[in-house]
Scaffold this active site. Structure first.
Site, PDB file in Angstrom:
ATOM      1  N   ASP A  57       0.825  -1.215   0.000  1.00 35.79           N
ATOM      2  CA  ASP A  57       0.000   0.000   0.000  1.00 35.79           C
ATOM      3  C   ASP A  57       0.853   1.256   0.000  1.00 35.79           C
ATOM      4  OD1 ASP A  57      -2.316  -1.441   0.241  1.00 35.79           O
ATOM      5  OD2 ASP A  57      -2.414  -1.273   2.418  1.00 35.79           O
ATOM      6  N   LYS A  79      -2.427   4.282  -3.944  1.00 36.36           N
ATOM      7  CA  LYS A  79      -3.029   5.325  -4.779  1.00 36.36           C
ATOM      8  C   LYS A  79      -2.185   5.529  -6.027  1.00 36.36           C
ATOM      9  CE  LYS A  79      -5.395   7.855  -1.216  1.00 36.36           C
ATOM     10  NZ  LYS A  79      -6.774   8.112  -1.539  1.00 36.36           N
ATOM     11  N   MET A 197      -8.490   8.047   9.852  1.00 39.03           N
ATOM     12  CA  MET A 197      -9.057   8.683   8.651  1.00 39.03           C
ATOM     13  C   MET A 197     -10.052   9.786   9.020  1.00 39.03           C
ATOM     14  SD  MET A 197      -9.561   5.235   6.381  1.00 39.03           S
ATOM     15  CE  MET A 197      -9.974   4.189   7.767  1.00 39.03           C
TER      16      MET A 197
HETATM   17  C1  SAM Z   1      -6.830   2.713   5.784  1.00 39.15           C
HETATM   18  S1  SAM Z   1      -6.395   3.107   7.432  1.00 39.15           S
HETATM   19  C2  SAM Z   1      -5.303   1.786   7.788  1.00 39.15           C
HETATM   20  C3  SAM Z   1      -5.088   1.553   9.241  1.00 39.15           C
HETATM   21  C4  SAM Z   1      -4.090   0.452   9.507  1.00 39.15           C
HETATM   22  N1  SAM Z   1      -4.583  -0.828   9.067  1.00 39.15           N
HETATM   23  C5  SAM Z   1      -3.690   0.383  10.977  1.00 39.15           C
HETATM   24  O1  SAM Z   1      -3.985  -0.620  11.642  1.00 39.15           O
HETATM   25  O2  SAM Z   1      -3.051   1.347  11.451  1.00 39.15           O
HETATM   26  C6  SAM Z   1      -5.318   4.479   7.192  1.00 39.15           C
HETATM   27  C7  SAM Z   1      -5.369   5.440   8.344  1.00 39.15           C
HETATM   28  O3  SAM Z   1      -4.596   4.954   9.429  1.00 39.15           O
HETATM   29  C8  SAM Z   1      -4.025   6.024  10.123  1.00 39.15           C
HETATM   30  N2  SAM Z   1      -2.569   5.882  10.072  1.00 39.15           N
HETATM   31  C9  SAM Z   1      -1.862   4.927   9.467  1.00 39.15           C
HETATM   32  N3  SAM Z   1      -0.545   5.072   9.686  1.00 39.15           N
HETATM   33  C10 SAM Z   1      -0.415   6.161  10.456  1.00 39.15           C
HETATM   34  C11 SAM Z   1       0.690   6.841  11.037  1.00 39.15           C
HETATM   35  N4  SAM Z   1       1.950   6.403  10.877  1.00 39.15           N
HETATM   36  N5  SAM Z   1       0.451   7.948  11.780  1.00 39.15           N
HETATM   37  C12 SAM Z   1      -0.801   8.376  11.989  1.00 39.15           C
HETATM   38  N6  SAM Z   1      -1.887   7.780  11.470  1.00 39.15           N
HETATM   39  C13 SAM Z   1      -1.699   6.687  10.714  1.00 39.15           C
HETATM   40  C14 SAM Z   1      -4.494   7.304   9.444  1.00 39.15           C
HETATM   41  O4  SAM Z   1      -5.666   7.735  10.094  1.00 39.15           O
HETATM   42  C15 SAM Z   1      -4.777   6.811   8.056  1.00 39.15           C
HETATM   43  O5  SAM Z   1      -5.693   7.640   7.380  1.00 39.15           O
END
Ligand code: SAM
Length: 281
Positions: A57, A79, A197
């Site tokens: 991803d 994306k 998100m």
């Molecule tokens: C599609 S979701 C995936 C979540 C992922 N599976 C998890 O368990 O963290 C994507 C969202 O996760 C959050 N996210 C993922 N990595 C992040 C990071 N390093 N710092 C802050 N937010 C993060 C954000 O809100 C982002 O929009």
């Protein structure tokens, strides 16, 4: 007898033999964690080291990808162009097609595959194609952020409930539409909220939580790129969350951590991740 059969089945499902892999391949749904490569599990590392193909991803960074076997083919399925996503069906079709060639396919997903990651859909696709599948958990963003900021998400004095919620719901419509959440449950003053998100809907979220009775002075930490060298943190209050978010220019990936337990982040030592901690008040 039953024990022996169960053991044999488990061995094939969890540690497929080479001939099983050669005939039908293997799909591993692997959690890449929030960004810091050192937060990978040993299982995830081993899967990357043995992979033939890695489908990854947008949120999986070079630090983690570089741990894949040198000869592994890397396929980007995040994306494309100006923000258009690779359709989920195309990802699943590619994942299955590669495994059907007899390859070890690592489907590498940010955080944990089963937390807002569509891991369930990919698991179903693998099962439907009759391909052995394994799930390797990862550190979800909220847990990575909490550790990096030294915020206990639960606390005997402040927070007995922890809610992981998404600010973007499938049924709610496009980006920025009101998420379909249970605001009264989330207004519980003893609950810590970790909202994924939620950048585009932060204004609506703050409004709905306050309308449902959540204290406008509830502490908030907005965390961008948690656990990475470019991590940014904005500490604010619920009533100013949307304004401070706009002023900060945070674009994501970011989390909204909301609740009394967040206050305990004050004075934390962020040096480990060279974090830029901003206070906008
Ligand atoms: C599609 S979701 C995936 C979540 C992922 N599976 C998890 O368990 O963290 C994507 C969202 O996760 C959050 N996210 C993922 N990595 C992040 C990071 N390093 N710092 C802050 N937010 C993060 C954000 O809100 C982002 O929009």
């Amino acid at each position: 007898m039953f024990e022996r059969i169960r053991h044999a089945i488990e061995k094939v499902v969890r540690h497929p033999r080479r001939e099983t892999i050669a005939s039908r391949g293997l799909i591993q749904l692997v959690g890449a964690g929030p960004g810091d490569p050192e937060l990978l599990t040993i299982k995830a590392f081993k899967a990357l080291q043995r992979a033939d193909v890695v489908l990854h991803d947008r949120l999986v960074g070079e630090g983690v990808l570089s741990l894949a076997r040198r000869g592994a083919e890397r396929i980007y399925v995040g994306k494309i162009g100006r923000g258009e996503s690779t359709p989920q069906q195309a990802i699943e079709a590619r994942m299955v097609a590669e495994a059907l060639k007899g390859k070890r396919v690592v489907r590498l997903k940010g955080g944990d595959p089963f937390v807002f990651g569509r891991g369930g859909e990919e698991l179903e696709a693998a099962r439907a194609a009759g391909i052995p599948v394994e799930v390797i958990p990862g550190v979800s963003a909220a847990l990575g952020a909490a550790a990096a900021l030294q915020i206990p998400l639960t606390h005997r004095d402040h927070a007995q409930t922890l809610i992981f919620a998404t600010g973007h719901c499938k049924e709610a419509g496009g980006l920025g539409a009101e998420p379909n959440l249970d605001w009264s449950t989330m207004a519980d003053p003893r609950a810590t909220l970790a909202i994924y998100m939620g950048i585009a809907t932060a204004g609506i979220i703050a409004e709905r939580l306050q309308a449902a009775g959540r204290d406008p002075a509830t502490p908030v930490a907005i965390v961008e790129n948690a656990t990475l060298p470019n991590q940014r943190v904005v500490r604010t209050r619920l009533e100013r969350m949307a304004n401070d978010l706009t002023r900060s220019g945070i674009a994501g990936p970011a989390l909204l951590l909301i609740g009394e337990a967040i206050e305990s982040a004050d004075g934390a030592d962020f040096a480990a991740y060279a974090a830029a901690t901003e206070k906008l008040d």
